[in-house]
Design an enzyme around this catalytic site. Structure first.
Site, PDB file in Angstrom:
ATOM      1  N   HIS A  31       0.818  -1.217   0.000  1.00  0.00           N
ATOM      2  CA  HIS A  31       0.000   0.000   0.000  1.00  0.00           C
ATOM      3  C   HIS A  31       0.847   1.260   0.000  1.00  0.00           C
ATOM      4  O   HIS A  31       2.060   1.228   0.227  1.00  0.00           O
ATOM      5  CB  HIS A  31      -0.924   0.006   1.227  1.00  0.00           C
ATOM      6  CG  HIS A  31      -0.188   0.146   2.536  1.00  0.00           C
ATOM      7  ND1 HIS A  31       0.517  -0.893   3.113  1.00  0.00           N
ATOM      8  CD2 HIS A  31      -0.031   1.204   3.355  1.00  0.00           C
ATOM      9  CE1 HIS A  31       1.065  -0.468   4.243  1.00  0.00           C
ATOM     10  NE2 HIS A  31       0.758   0.812   4.412  1.00  0.00           N
ATOM     11  N   ASP A  67       0.387   5.031   1.904  1.00  0.00           N
ATOM     12  CA  ASP A  67      -0.437   5.512   3.013  1.00  0.00           C
ATOM     13  C   ASP A  67      -1.491   6.534   2.572  1.00  0.00           C
ATOM     14  O   ASP A  67      -1.201   7.461   1.807  1.00  0.00           O
ATOM     15  CB  ASP A  67       0.458   6.129   4.105  1.00  0.00           C
ATOM     16  CG  ASP A  67       1.266   5.059   4.831  1.00  0.00           C
ATOM     17  OD1 ASP A  67       0.794   3.918   4.932  1.00  0.00           O
ATOM     18  OD2 ASP A  67       2.378   5.383   5.298  1.00  0.00           O
ATOM     19  N   HIS A  93       4.588   0.127   0.291  1.00  0.00           N
ATOM     20  CA  HIS A  93       5.336  -0.591   1.329  1.00  0.00           C
ATOM     21  C   HIS A  93       4.489  -1.704   1.913  1.00  0.00           C
ATOM     22  O   HIS A  93       3.265  -1.744   1.737  1.00  0.00           O
ATOM     23  CB  HIS A  93       5.860   0.374   2.405  1.00  0.00           C
ATOM     24  CG  HIS A  93       4.804   1.166   3.098  1.00  0.00           C
ATOM     25  ND1 HIS A  93       4.196   2.262   2.527  1.00  0.00           N
ATOM     26  CD2 HIS A  93       4.260   1.033   4.329  1.00  0.00           C
ATOM     27  CE1 HIS A  93       3.326   2.775   3.371  1.00  0.00           C
ATOM     28  NE2 HIS A  93       3.323   2.035   4.478  1.00  0.00           N
ATOM     29  N   ARG A 152       4.720   6.956  14.286  1.00  0.00           N
ATOM     30  CA  ARG A 152       4.634   7.441  12.903  1.00  0.00           C
ATOM     31  C   ARG A 152       3.969   8.799  12.820  1.00  0.00           C
ATOM     32  O   ARG A 152       2.954   9.037  13.473  1.00  0.00           O
ATOM     33  CB  ARG A 152       3.830   6.461  12.035  1.00  0.00           C
ATOM     34  CG  ARG A 152       3.984   6.764  10.546  1.00  0.00           C
ATOM     35  CD  ARG A 152       3.033   5.953   9.681  1.00  0.00           C
ATOM     36  NE  ARG A 152       1.889   6.753   9.308  1.00  0.00           N
ATOM     37  CZ  ARG A 152       0.821   6.272   8.671  1.00  0.00           C
ATOM     38  NH1 ARG A 152       0.741   5.009   8.356  1.00  0.00           N
ATOM     39  NH2 ARG A 152      -0.179   7.081   8.349  1.00  0.00           N
TER      40      ARG A 152
HETATM   41  C1  OGA Z   1       2.725   2.314   8.399  1.00  0.00           C
HETATM   42  C2  OGA Z   1       3.057   0.955   8.049  1.00  0.00           C
HETATM   43  C3  OGA Z   1       5.028  -0.301   8.406  1.00  0.00           C
HETATM   44  C4  OGA Z   1       5.672  -1.096   9.489  1.00  0.00           C
HETATM   45  O1  OGA Z   1       3.021   2.725   9.539  1.00  0.00           O
HETATM   46  O2  OGA Z   1       2.178   3.035   7.541  1.00  0.00           O
HETATM   47  O3  OGA Z   1       2.630   0.486   7.030  1.00  0.00           O
HETATM   48  O4  OGA Z   1       6.675  -1.737   9.171  1.00  0.00           O
HETATM   49  N1  OGA Z   1       3.910   0.343   8.874  1.00  0.00           N
HETATM   50  O5  OGA Z   1       5.198  -1.088  10.625  1.00  0.00           O
HETATM   51 MN    MN Z   2       1.640   2.149   5.832  1.00  0.00          MN
END
Ligand code: OGA
Ligand code: MN
Length: 284
Positions: free
Chosen positions: A108, A110, A259, A275
């Site tokens: 995806h 974000d 990712h 985050r």
């Molecule tokens: C995010 C996600 C990645 C992770 O925080 O957007 O996809 O490795 N996390 O935790």
């Molecule tokens: Mn993400």
């Protein structure tokens, strides 16, 4: 300490060390780091960042305005007192989840379900398991470049529908998703090929968690093409797999990357991350 900026992968990833972004990073160094972010496929790996939430937020703001997360589906996981910080973790303390578990275990970009999808995300690895819990990044410009001219022209005229309703029964099935949440971000159409507003690169733009179909096609008609594209974008040639070290700060560009968080560390160790999310332009 001297600033060191090094490409670590042909498609995605630049490692930065010898700098503490929590202290007052001068604008010359920031410009160098920002340019390396754009030039290096949209992923910065900043090592050894001992950051307070305030410092994390302040550094994130240098990339742009932050998406206020208050009232959104991730609300239960905001860091108390810091609505700009969303916690991702497998930790549970006194029966309370310390963050969203298994966040992002699918390919995806974000917030693509929003009209103004995320520009950047900054994830700070405060606790990382001894192994496992890697994050994978796929370079969507390189994936686009590798397609035939005929396929590029075909895709250039297409748009995808990104609908958070799909996440309600999928990646967010263990979370509270109300009609109010869904009404705040109605299904939106974004180009399947977007042009990066800063580098000018053409990038495929997809999200397996929320893309339901190609606009003007049925879900059945869309599926073979979408399946091909997800398989194509995530070929090993276009993917960098990040093995976390404690106090890594990753900055990824959602305009040119997808990712995937590998949820393989149950019973291995604690993972706890903060985050922030930088607001972006409307994809074009
Ligand atoms: C995010 C996600 C990645 C992770 O925080 O957007 O996809 O490795 N996390 O935790
Ligand atoms: Mn993400």
């Amino acid at each position: 300490m001297t600033l060191s900026i090094q490409r670590i992968h042909p498609v995605v990833g630049t490692e930065v060390s010898g700098v503490s972004v929590g202290s007052n990073l001068d604008s010359g160094s920031f410009q160098q780091i920002y340019q390396a972010w754009l030039d290096g496929g949209g992923l910065l790996i900043l090592r050894d960042q001992e950051l307070s939430p305030e410092e994390h937020i302040a550094f994130s703001r240098r990339f742009g305005e932050l998406d206020p997360l208050e009232g959104q589906t991730v609300m239960p996981y905001l860091l108390p007192g810091y609505p700009e910080i969303y916690r991702v973790s497998n930790k549970v303390k006194d029966g309370v989840k310390q963050g969203r578990q298994r966040a992002g275990t699918y390919w995806h970009s974000d917030n693509s379900h929003k009209e103004y999808a995320a520009k950047a995300s900054l994830l700070h690895g405060i606790e990382v398991p001894p192994y496992g819990g890697d994050t994978l990044f796929a370079g969507m410009a390189a994936a686009y470049q590798a397609l035939s001219g005929t396929m590029q022209r075909l895709l250039g005229g297409l748009r995808c529908i990104h609908d958070f309703e799909k996440a309600k029964s999928g990646s967010f099935k263990n979370e509270t998703v109300t009609d109010r949440h869904l009404n705040a971000t109605p299904a939106i159409s974004h180009p399947l090929v977007r042009t990066h507003p800063e580098t000018g690169a053409k990038c495929l733009y997809l999200n397996a968690g929320v893309v339901t179909h190609i606009e003007g096609m049925t879900a059945e008609e869309s599926a073979p093409l979408l399946d091909f594209l997800y398989a194509h974008c995530t070929r090993p040639e276009f993917v960098y797999r990040h093995r976390w070290r404690r106090n890594d700060l990753l900055v990824w560009d959602n305009r040119c990357l997808m990712h995937y968080a590998v949820a393989d560390y149950d019973g291995v160790g604690d993972r706890y991350m903060h985050r922030t999310t930088v607001w972006g332009d409307r994809p074009v």
